[in-house]
Design an enzyme around this catalytic site. Sequence first.
Site, PDB file in Angstrom:
ATOM      1  CD  GLU A  40      -2.393   1.251   2.828  1.00 51.44           C
ATOM      2  OE1 GLU A  40      -2.772   2.364   3.269  1.00 51.44           O
ATOM      3  OE2 GLU A  40      -2.522   0.194   3.474  1.00 51.44           O
ATOM      4  CB  THR A  67      -3.807   8.086   3.091  1.00 52.75           C
ATOM      5  OG1 THR A  67      -2.874   7.298   3.850  1.00 52.75           O
ATOM      6  CG2 THR A  67      -4.241   9.243   3.980  1.00 52.75           C
ATOM      7  CE  LYS A 127      -6.777   1.978   7.858  1.00 51.42           C
ATOM      8  NZ  LYS A 127      -5.860   2.968   7.224  1.00 51.42           N
TER       9      LYS A 127
END
Length: 205
Positions: A40, A67, A127
């Site tokens: 990521e 993000t 998450k």
Amino acid sequence: MGAMEAIRADRVLTVVRAPEIPDPVALAEALAGSGIRAVELTFTTPGVLDCLRKASGVAKAVVGAGTVLDGEQAAAAIDSGARFLVTPGIRETVAEVAAERGIPVVMGAFTPTEVMRALDLGAAAVKIFPAKALGPGYLKDLHGPLPQAELIPSGGVNAGNAADFLAHGAVAVTAGTDVVAPADVAAGRWPEIAARAASFVRSMN
């Protein structure tokens, strides 16, 4: 292999937060070659879209964007080769773009209400951030009323507690600075990162 299949199989993904990534290809190769295929790259890194374009060409790796805050970023990341998206919290427009484009999104949440909202929006997994706040036992608590939720703890996960998070029901864990220290990434210390990634993978068993 799809992004979620790789994450479930490896039981880990890594989030890279660095001021710069001098060689995204070498970084992805170092991680994937050590057993962490899902990488990521976050929008907190300047020029992340260019990094995504380069790293997405690494055959062994499954590169995604993190993000991701809105639909515009989601679309740009997917266009740059991201095969999965990660948000820090509930982001409806990101979910919408991900669904339209057929790309899985791992949506950030913390409370039971947020986890349910993420699932309602179609998150492939949720998450749990910051995971260190309540520790591995919190995942077991969440699975009481939400046994179907695929949970991925993030924030404070390291080689010392990854196995505990997995034992308490995590479908995978997020390796952060324990594996990809920003200074190592910026300096291009790929052998060090590869060694840390291999050590982290061993710690999960």
